[in-house]
Structures are given as C-alpha cells and as structure tokens.
Design an enzyme around this catalytic site. Structure first.
Site, PDB file in Angstrom:
ATOM      1  N   GLN A   1      24.910   2.195  59.407  1.00 24.33           N
ATOM      2  CA  GLN A   1      24.095   2.713  58.298  1.00 24.33           C
ATOM      3  C   GLN A   1      22.732   2.007  58.217  1.00 24.33           C
ATOM      4  OE1 GLN A   1      26.240   4.963  56.215  1.00 24.33           O
ATOM      5  NE2 GLN A   1      24.276   5.844  55.676  1.00 24.33           N
TER       6      GLN A   1
ATOM      7  N   LYS B   1      20.529   3.870  60.756  1.00 21.67           N
ATOM      8  CA  LYS B   1      20.395   5.265  60.329  1.00 21.67           C
ATOM      9  C   LYS B   1      19.419   5.370  59.159  1.00 21.67           C
ATOM     10  CE  LYS B   1      24.332   7.259  59.451  1.00 21.67           C
ATOM     11  NZ  LYS B   1      25.531   7.898  58.845  1.00 21.67           N
TER      12      LYS B   1
ATOM     13  N   LYS C   1      28.418   0.226  52.984  1.00 20.09           N
ATOM     14  CA  LYS C   1      29.531   1.187  53.065  1.00 20.09           C
ATOM     15  C   LYS C   1      30.688   0.622  52.265  1.00 20.09           C
ATOM     16  CE  LYS C   1      30.482   5.113  55.140  1.00 20.09           C
ATOM     17  NZ  LYS C   1      29.520   6.171  55.569  1.00 20.09           N
TER      18      LYS C   1
ATOM     19  N   GLY D   1      29.383   9.847  48.941  1.00 21.41           N
ATOM     20  CA  GLY D   1      30.638  10.297  49.530  1.00 21.41           C
ATOM     21  C   GLY D   1      30.719   9.997  51.021  1.00 21.41           C
ATOM     22  N   ASP D   2      31.902  10.158  51.564  1.00 23.98           N
ATOM     23  CA  ASP D   2      32.185  10.103  53.003  1.00 23.98           C
ATOM     24  C   ASP D   2      33.559  10.772  53.137  1.00 23.98           C
ATOM     25  OD1 ASP D   2      31.074   8.759  55.642  1.00 23.98           O
ATOM     26  OD2 ASP D   2      33.206   8.324  55.660  1.00 23.98           O
TER      27      ASP D   2
ATOM     28  N   THR E   1      24.082  17.016  55.329  1.00 23.69           N
ATOM     29  CA  THR E   1      24.441  16.375  56.601  1.00 23.69           C
ATOM     30  C   THR E   1      24.604  17.436  57.691  1.00 23.69           C
ATOM     31  OG1 THR E   1      25.601  14.713  55.306  1.00 23.69           O
ATOM     32  CG2 THR E   1      25.943  14.664  57.677  1.00 23.69           C
TER      33      THR E   1
ATOM     34  N   SER F   1      20.325  11.946  50.091  1.00 21.67           N
ATOM     35  CA  SER F   1      20.746  11.031  49.015  1.00 21.67           C
ATOM     36  C   SER F   1      19.541  10.244  48.491  1.00 21.67           C
ATOM     37  CB  SER F   1      21.789  10.041  49.532  1.00 21.67           C
ATOM     38  OG  SER F   1      23.075  10.613  49.563  1.00 21.67           O
TER      39      SER F   1
HETATM   40  P1  NDP Z   1      35.586  15.159  54.877  1.00 19.56           P
HETATM   41  O1  NDP Z   1      36.635  14.329  54.250  1.00 19.56           O
HETATM   42  O2  NDP Z   1      34.928  16.227  54.085  1.00 19.56           O
HETATM   43  O3  NDP Z   1      36.151  15.847  56.205  1.00 19.56           O
HETATM   44  C1  NDP Z   1      36.671  15.107  57.255  1.00 19.56           C
HETATM   45  C2  NDP Z   1      37.180  16.080  58.297  1.00 19.56           C
HETATM   46  O4  NDP Z   1      37.509  15.382  59.481  1.00 19.56           O
HETATM   47  C3  NDP Z   1      38.442  16.799  57.842  1.00 19.56           C
HETATM   48  O5  NDP Z   1      38.489  18.086  58.397  1.00 19.56           O
HETATM   49  C4  NDP Z   1      39.524  15.901  58.421  1.00 19.56           C
HETATM   50  O6  NDP Z   1      40.773  16.528  58.629  1.00 19.56           O
HETATM   51  C5  NDP Z   1      38.906  15.579  59.752  1.00 19.56           C
HETATM   52  N1  NDP Z   1      39.513  14.384  60.300  1.00 19.56           N
HETATM   53  C6  NDP Z   1      39.610  13.184  59.723  1.00 19.56           C
HETATM   54  N2  NDP Z   1      40.283  12.351  60.507  1.00 19.56           N
HETATM   55  C7  NDP Z   1      40.602  13.067  61.609  1.00 19.56           C
HETATM   56  C8  NDP Z   1      41.292  12.759  62.801  1.00 19.56           C
HETATM   57  N3  NDP Z   1      41.812  11.537  63.002  1.00 19.56           N
HETATM   58  N4  NDP Z   1      41.433  13.736  63.732  1.00 19.56           N
HETATM   59  C9  NDP Z   1      40.927  14.978  63.530  1.00 19.56           C
HETATM   60  N5  NDP Z   1      40.275  15.316  62.404  1.00 19.56           N
HETATM   61  C10 NDP Z   1      40.125  14.377  61.463  1.00 19.56           C
HETATM   62  O7  NDP Z   1      34.500  14.128  55.430  1.00 19.56           O
HETATM   63  P2  NDP Z   1      32.990  14.401  55.866  1.00 19.56           P
HETATM   64  O8  NDP Z   1      32.845  15.777  56.421  1.00 19.56           O
HETATM   65  O9  NDP Z   1      32.130  13.958  54.766  1.00 19.56           O
HETATM   66  O10 NDP Z   1      32.832  13.330  57.032  1.00 19.56           O
HETATM   67  C11 NDP Z   1      33.056  13.642  58.403  1.00 19.56           C
HETATM   68  C12 NDP Z   1      32.346  12.616  59.273  1.00 19.56           C
HETATM   69  O11 NDP Z   1      30.933  12.661  59.008  1.00 19.56           O
HETATM   70  C13 NDP Z   1      32.745  11.164  59.041  1.00 19.56           C
HETATM   71  O12 NDP Z   1      32.657  10.468  60.261  1.00 19.56           O
HETATM   72  C14 NDP Z   1      31.652  10.652  58.092  1.00 19.56           C
HETATM   73  O13 NDP Z   1      31.513   9.253  58.194  1.00 19.56           O
HETATM   74  C15 NDP Z   1      30.449  11.371  58.671  1.00 19.56           C
HETATM   75  N6  NDP Z   1      29.299  11.532  57.791  1.00 19.56           N
HETATM   76  C16 NDP Z   1      29.412  12.080  56.559  1.00 19.56           C
HETATM   77  C17 NDP Z   1      28.292  12.256  55.775  1.00 19.56           C
HETATM   78  C18 NDP Z   1      28.348  12.930  54.444  1.00 19.56           C
HETATM   79  O14 NDP Z   1      27.292  13.119  53.841  1.00 19.56           O
HETATM   80  N7  NDP Z   1      29.500  13.339  53.969  1.00 19.56           N
HETATM   81  C19 NDP Z   1      26.974  11.795  56.206  1.00 19.56           C
HETATM   82  C20 NDP Z   1      26.951  11.285  57.554  1.00 19.56           C
HETATM   83  C21 NDP Z   1      28.086  11.149  58.291  1.00 19.56           C
HETATM   84  P3  NDP Z   1      41.994  16.221  57.627  1.00 19.56           P
HETATM   85  O15 NDP Z   1      41.681  17.011  56.386  1.00 19.56           O
HETATM   86  O16 NDP Z   1      43.193  16.706  58.346  1.00 19.56           O
HETATM   87  O17 NDP Z   1      42.012  14.744  57.389  1.00 19.56           O
HETATM   88  O1  2IT Z   2      27.614   8.122  56.720  1.00 18.52           O
HETATM   89  C1  2IT Z   2      26.759   8.493  55.897  1.00 18.52           C
HETATM   90  O2  2IT Z   2      25.552   8.451  56.136  1.00 18.52           O
HETATM   91  C2  2IT Z   2      27.235   9.005  54.601  1.00 18.52           C
HETATM   92  N1  2IT Z   2      28.441   9.094  54.389  1.00 18.52           N
HETATM   93  C3  2IT Z   2      26.245   9.377  53.531  1.00 18.52           C
HETATM   94  C4  2IT Z   2      25.773   8.158  52.802  1.00 18.52           C
HETATM   95  C5  2IT Z   2      24.920   8.435  51.599  1.00 18.52           C
HETATM   96  O3  2IT Z   2      24.605   7.444  50.926  1.00 18.52           O
HETATM   97  O4  2IT Z   2      24.560   9.579  51.312  1.00 18.52           O
END
Ligand code: NDP
Ligand code: 2IT
Length: 444
Positions: free
Chosen positions: A111, A114, A126, A165-166, A209, A376
């Site tokens: 982070q 980024k 985080k 969130g994450d 994102t 954000s």
């Molecule tokens: P969500 O909780 O909304 O979704 C996560 C997704 O990934 C779900 O479909 C989940 O499936 C799947 N998943 C999790 N673990 C696994 C696994 N071991 N194998 C296969 N699928 C899996 O999270 P986000 O969409 O917010 O986050 C997804 C990724 O993006 C993360 O790496 C996060 O750190 C990154 N990210 C998020 C940001 C944000 O703004 N939200 C910003 C930047 C990066 P299931 O429901 O079955 O667990």
């Molecule tokens: O991994 C990421 O950059 C996030 N989950 C978003 C972080 C944020 O503060 O919006």
C-alpha cells in the site's frame, strides 16, 4: 552482498512465518537494486531500507462479540500503520479467516508504493481480522464490527489513519464501523472511506477499483496499438473489484467469459450476464455456482483451474497467490497477451517471472488496482471540503489518475533501460516520492 539483499535477509530472519510479507519485500527490493546502487552510501547511512521494511506501528487487539446462539466469540484484530511519510495511513480492512499479521504486513507494505503512485497525499496501512463474515447474520456482523471499532477507534482519525474496505468488508461493514466510531468519539469526520452516499461517501468509490483496473488495461493495450474491444477476457473472483472490472471491460467492448469464487468457476461463452452475478453476490450473498443454474449455456466447474479457459486478457481479482506458475504456463500457451492485477499480489513470484519472460504484458497490482485507494483519497478531499462531486467529476479524475500512473510506471521503466518492465517501473516510481519525503523528515 548488495544492500538490498542484506535487508531482504534481515527481513526473513526477523519476521519468521510471514512468507507473504517476505514475497512482497523481495519483489520491491529486487526492483530497487538499480536505484539503490546509484546512491548506496547515502541510503545505507540513513538506513532507509531498514526503516522502509519496518512498520511504524502495529496495533493488535482482542475482538469479543456474542453470536446469535448467545455464545461469546473471540477474534483477532489488527491495524498495521506502515509508513506515514507522505500522508496519513491509508488502506483497507480485510475480514477473512486467513488474516494474520504477516498477510496484513504484506498488504500494508504494498500500500505504501501504491498510494504514492496515485500522486495523492496518503501513507500506507492495512488492517483487519480473522473474522469470517460468510454465513453470519446481519446482527452478528454488526456486533463484530462494533466490538472491532470500539478498540480501533483509539488509533485512527481523519488526519491520522483512514481505513476502508477490502476482502469481506463492503458497504454494510463500513456502515456499522462508521456508526460505532461516531458513537465512541463523538466525531462526524471522514475517518473511513467507502461510506454510503447518505453519510459522506463518494460517488464511484464502489466501482473505482474495477473501473480503474480497466482504465489501466486500456493504457496497456493502447501502448501496443491494440484495443480491449473484441477481446476475450477472464476475471477471477466475483466480489467488489471483479464485478466492476467486468462492467467496465464489457462497456469497452470486451467479452468476459469466466469468473469464480473460492469454490469454483463459471464459463459463459456468450459473455457474463453481470445482472445475474450482482444479484447472486451483492443481493443474496450466494455462491457463483448458482449462475450456471440461472443462465442458459453457462457451465460451472468445482475447484481451481479458471486459467484453463482460453483468453486474451486475464484479470486476477480475488486474492494473493491465486495464480501459480503452472497456471501462468497454461495462459501463455493459450495465447493470453495481457495480465493486470486487480487483487493484491495475486501472482506468485515464479508466475510473474514466467509471464514477463514469455511475452505477456503484465501490470502489477500496486499500479493496476490503485484506482480504489485513489478514489478513497478523493472521498477524503470531499469530506474535508464538506461537499460532493458528481459521478462524472469523480470518474474523470479517476480516469486521469490511472493514465498518470501508467505514464509514471512506463517512464520509470524506460529511465532504467527496462522498457515494458512495469514491475520495476511501479516499484521505482512509487519508492522515489516516499524516500524523498523520508529523507526530508529526518530519522523518524
Ligand atoms: P470481496 O470480498 O468483495 O471479493 C473477494 C472475491 O475473491 C470473492 O469472490 C471471493 O470468493 C474471492 N476469493 C477470496 N479468496 C479466494 C480464494 N482463496 N480463491 C478464489 N477466490 C477467492 O473483495 P474485493 O473484491 O474488495 O477484493 C479482491 C482483491 O482486490 C483483494 O486482493 C483486495 O486486496 C484487492 N483490492 C481491493 C480493493 C477495493 O477497493 N476493494 C482495492 C484494491 C485491491 P469467496 O466469496 O468464495 O470468498
Ligand atoms: O488494497 C487496497 O488498495 C484497498 N483495499 C483500498 C484501500 C482504500 O483505502 O481505499
């Protein structure tokens, strides 16, 4: 031994049982070798790298809450405040049973770079918990969030540390967390981002994102005189990032044929019907398997292996190390041309190297998924100014930020004679601003 290798060995020795943290540090330090070598004496004398890899602070706490059966449950809670050289700590909260201190250190470390790449004044942090929101009632999630925030609220603030969130933390959780922060502190301030629109959230943060990832992809294809239009695309995951990546990629003429969750993957040769995915995931909180029962011509496969579906573009948007070198080999053999990471570190080091050595254009997560945290930061600006921008204004700013990140990454890779190596480009471009601020602020 080089300074970067020395510091890497020290990280491994001093942080046992944290393989994801070691992996993230190794990727960054290997990229920085060329920069460090030019000024090694100065960086060594200031212990810049030793300070960069050591979090400023880690808060670890107990989270007790009562489930619907009346049983007391206890989870672990954390906030890693990694680096505040360029702004207040900023980064998401993850609620997933796999969460531990090492995972959050890798995420907090990523982070830092980024957030620097966004060009906005935000430091790296985080947090999260090993709490699993899956299968919990709304009341249980609220009870957990309130207990988590009762402790966390002592350490965060709009100008100090601003979580978001994450994985496992979306609009519902941010709402419960915000309510409890306000109740504990009496402050109505922009202490969290990803808030609902009725209480200080920003338009387009939900989409940011995934949209940002596709804006970045668009720059990558343009640089190769190519287009997204007409391409076959796989997006892994089916959460927040994945859903809005599919939406934007489809708007730009791409055809997304596969998505997954942690149980298995769906293939829809006609192109994913996103309304059905949103209903399953955002409304019913169900499993991706249900898609195949609802959509004619779609199939579901239990387990891993989504990379076996032939695609031109692969966007991993689920979790760390979801793509290993065997998957990468299949993607390359099937003619995949572009990979951009929506998730944080979804590709193992070995897979990343294979991809980059086999003609696939690769953009690492710290550049490709920066649109979420960038928006954000735009939410923080709106909260400070006590006003709200329109969706068009926020989207235009997000789009420009992603274009700027591509240019920074591309030009850093060229400056060090590694044109097209966006891993090196992103790490160097992110590092330069942070190290400049660290040096200016003295030994802190
Ligand atoms: P969500 O909780 O909304 O979704 C996560 C997704 O990934 C779900 O479909 C989940 O499936 C799947 N998943 C999790 N673990 C696994 C696994 N071991 N194998 C296969 N699928 C899996 O999270 P986000 O969409 O917010 O986050 C997804 C990724 O993006 C993360 O790496 C996060 O750190 C990154 N990210 C998020 C940001 C944000 O703004 N939200 C910003 C930047 C990066 P299931 O429901 O079955 O667990
Ligand atoms: O991994 C990421 O950059 C996030 N989950 C978003 C972080 C944020 O503060 O919006």
């Amino acid at each position: 031994m080089s300074y970067t290798d020395e510091v890497y060995e020290r990280v491994v020795a001093q942080n046992p049982n944290e393989p994801e943290f070691h992996q993230a540090v190794k990727e960054v330090l290997d990229s920085l070798k060329v920069v460090i070598e030019k000024n090694e004496e100065k960086y060594r004398s200031l212990s810049i790298l030793e300070r960069l890899v050591e979090p400023e602070r880690i808060i670890s706490f107990r989270v007790p809450w009562i489930d619907d059966k009346g049983v007391v449950q206890v989870n672990k809670g954390y906030r890693v405040q990694f680096n505040s050289a360029i702004g207040p700590y900023k980064g998401g909260l993850r609620f997933h049973p796999s969460v531990n201190q090492g995972i959050l250190k890798f995420l907090g470390f990523e982070q830092i770079f980024k957030n620097s790449l966004t060009g906005l004044p935000i430091g790296g942090g985080k947090g999260g918990s090993n709490f699993d929101p899956k299968g919990k009632s709304d009341r249980e999630v609220m009870a957990f969030c309130q207990s988590f925030m009762t402790e966390l609220s002592k350490y965060i603030g709009a100008d100090m540390d601003v979580p978001a969130g994450d994985i496992g933390v979306g609009g519902r959780e941010i709402g419960f967390l915000y309510g409890q922060y306000k109740r504990n502190t009496g402050l109505y301030e922009g202490v969290l981002t990803g808030k609902g629109l009725s209480y200080g959230g920003s338009l387009v943060r939900t989409e940011a994102t995934g949209y940002g990832l596709v804006y970045m992809l668009n720059e990558m294809v343009k640089a190769n005189n190519d287009t997204i239009s007409g391409k076959t695309i796989t997006v892994t995951g089916s959460g927040n990032v994945a859903i809005y990546a599919v939406q934007k990629a489809t708007q730009l003429g791409g055809k997304v044929v596969a998505m997954c969750d942690s149980n298995g993957y769906i293939y829809d040769p006609n192109g994913i019907n996103l309304d059905v995915v949103k209903d399953i995931k955002e409304v019913k909180r169900g499993r991706i398997k249900e898609y195949a029962d609802r959509v004619e011509g779609a199939s579901y496969t239990e387990g891993k292996g989504i990379w076996n579906i032939k695609c031109d573009i692969y966007l991993p948007c689920a979790t760390q190390n979801e793509l290993d070198v065997d998957g990468a080999k299949v993607l390359a053999a099937n003619g995949c041309k572009y990979i951009a990471e929506g998730a944080n570190m979804p590709t193992t080091l070995e897979a990343t190297n294979y991809i980059m050595n086999n003609g696939i254009i690769f953009m690492p997560g710290k550049a490709a998924n920066a649109g979420g945290v960038a928006t954000s930061a735009l939410e923080m600006s709106q909260n400070s100014a006590r006003l709200s921008w329109t969706a068009e204004e926020v989207d235009a700013k997000l789009h420009q930020i992603m274009i700027d990140i591509f240019q920074k990454v591309d030009s850093a890779s060229k400056r060090y004679d590694m044109a097209g190596n966006y891993v090196v480009g992103a790490n160097i471009a992110g590092f330069e601003k942070v190290v400049d601020a660290m040096i200016a602020q003295g030994i802190v």
